[in-house]
Write an enzyme that holds these catalytic residues in place. Sequence first.
Site, PDB file in Angstrom:
ATOM      1  N   ASP A   1       3.214  -4.340   4.497  1.00  9.69           N
ATOM      2  CA  ASP A   1       3.159  -2.875   4.536  1.00  9.69           C
ATOM      3  C   ASP A   1       1.754  -2.276   4.650  1.00  9.69           C
ATOM      4  OD1 ASP A   1       2.234  -2.171   1.977  1.00  9.69           O
ATOM      5  OD2 ASP A   1       4.065  -1.174   1.351  1.00  9.69           O
TER       6      ASP A   1
ATOM      7  N   GLY B   1       0.566   1.712  -4.022  1.00  9.86           N
ATOM      8  CA  GLY B   1      -0.769   2.033  -3.535  1.00  9.86           C
ATOM      9  C   GLY B   1      -1.791   0.925  -3.744  1.00  9.86           C
TER      10      GLY B   1
ATOM     11  N   SER C   1       0.816  -1.210   0.000  1.00 11.44           N
ATOM     12  CA  SER C   1       0.000   0.000   0.000  1.00 11.44           C
ATOM     13  C   SER C   1       0.853   1.264   0.000  1.00 11.44           C
ATOM     14  CB  SER C   1      -0.920   0.011   1.223  1.00 11.44           C
ATOM     15  OG  SER C   1      -1.778  -1.100   1.177  1.00 11.44           O
ATOM     16  N   CYS C   2       2.141   1.129   0.239  1.00 13.51           N
ATOM     17  CA  CYS C   2       3.032   2.284   0.164  1.00 13.51           C
ATOM     18  C   CYS C   2       3.099   2.771  -1.293  1.00 13.51           C
ATOM     19  CB  CYS C   2       4.440   1.919   0.620  1.00 13.51           C
ATOM     20  SG  CYS C   2       4.610   1.739   2.402  1.00 13.51           S
ATOM     21  N   LEU C   3       3.584   3.986  -1.474  1.00 16.27           N
ATOM     22  CA  LEU C   3       3.595   4.576  -2.814  1.00 16.27           C
ATOM     23  C   LEU C   3       5.003   5.040  -3.187  1.00 16.27           C
ATOM     24  CD1 LEU C   3       1.536   5.433  -5.092  1.00 16.27           C
ATOM     25  CD2 LEU C   3       1.707   7.736  -4.123  1.00 16.27           C
TER      26      LEU C   3
END
Lengths: 172, 419
Positions: free
Chosen positions: B352, A103, A37-39
Amino acid sequence: MKTYGSEPGAPSPVQVGISELAVSDGDDTLKSYGLGSCLAIALYDPEDEIGGLAHAMLPDGDAADNSDRKPGKYADTAIRALLRRMVERGASYTSVEAKIAGGSDMFEFDSFGEGVGQRNADAAREELEKLGVPLVAEDVGGDHGRTVEFTPGTGRLLVKTSDEEENGVTEL
Amino acid sequence: MRLDVNALGTFYRMAREGTGLAAGRLTHMTGVETRVGVTKLNFMRGQEIRRDFRTSKTKVGVRVELTGAIEGYSLIVFDRENAIRIVETLLDEADSDAELDVETDEFDRMSRSATTEVGHIMNSGFIDGWADVLETVIDVSTPEFIEGESAEPFFDGVSGSPGDDDLALLFQSRIEAVDTEIGFNHYLFPKRESMGALLDQLRTSEGIEYDKLDGFDRMAERGAEEVAKTATTLTGIETNVEIRRLNFVSLETIPEQVPDEKLVSVAFEFEGVPSGYLIFLFDEESAHEIVDAMVPSSVDEDGFGEMGTSAIKELGNIMASGFLDGWANVLDTAIDHSTPEFVHDMGAAAVDPVIVKLGSNQEFAFVFDTVVVADGREFDCEVYAIADESDLERALNDLDVDRIEETPTTAEFQEVDNA
């Protein structure tokens, strides 16, 4: 992850860990592993061949009190910090372009609401628009992980997934 | 002695800062490019620390005693072969003709003194980093070279070294050389009184009584035992708990310690006091082994197919119940969990989302880190239980320490029909 003793032009890729950002030029490789989900936010100036990569974890740094200390943690403050550092290094603001990847929303937990990954991508788009930086390519969303490799000089952003058969690597 | 998240957060920053300085100095000294690996605050029992030393290779270490703002011992530990590599690099720099006889059992005088020098410079790096964060002075004794296969030589003479059942707070950091195999661990064993004074100074809230952390450890123990027991019952593979640790880390650290490969994970959210997320990670080989054991008739597919996926989800589901029942029994609360989410993807990518979710409200997390393994067969399962911070503090505060010892484990499992 921060490395010590790395010199410009060093062959090994520089790892940009979660909440970190790095600015470089030419053929250096900046890499972020295992984004869910990190970008990953990549900005570059194609004329001066300067670029940077951020590995943002949350959307909104303006609402957080530690965004001064960790600008790379938030999509909005990461974009501004990248831009500032690139301009300090000689990039011209008006030619900077952006690409984003990551994301994903891997889980459908109740507590996740409409999607934690989605929010990161939305925040980045919004901040880029506010700053007038064109978003020229994106590979966001879905429910899979991504590893990205960014070359600041050319602006090439390689997006790898763990699916060997189809679309293992996409070039943005 | 009481602690809170703010105080632990400062400790964590000390550890990070110290590791950065030490890495920089190692680079300066050897010309080898270095990278800061995972930094953790660990709460470990004396016996677990000793087991850590025993189960691995011969180690060499450099120890100094600290006085001033922190009292205790700072210890750099290398695997013996890593120490040899570093010394070789150093001697190469100094004199290209120098050759090291690595076959001898004992370190010769020159390698000892070179290792001691490296170790001391690194120790000083860590300590300078802590002193910077605390804005104070820490004095350092002359370094002592130690070599051994067990914990004893490293702990001998360390006054206040943790007894088998004492829960010690350890600063654990790893520095790696880029593109080579050199890595080492750093430990700080602060004296209890000195740490108590520091915690009082750094605390910004009432926090929780240190002794209640015993409850944490007991939760971790029960949870891990339940996971191993369930896995054995369901798969018929004899499993046991290899590592069980309570870490206090920045959220960012959690995905970074997950192996950089494609893994099979089963994730849950849980609710109650405490609430949080529970993730089981299997390497692909172990996951296939589990499917074979649970669904012997299934076709050997490339991926995991519908049957394989549901077998792994089922195992995860029952392991999650066991784990959380273990917690609930210690805490005397009820904890419910969601249905399992199956992900077959890059390991870090499955972890994450959880830290992204928790990250909007907290910077650090207590992570219950467990590794379950099987003898002779592939069954490696890493378990990450990441609790919501405020809930966890509440759960611990409510905990009656006297109850902990008496709590029986009451979870029961049903036999699953594999036919």
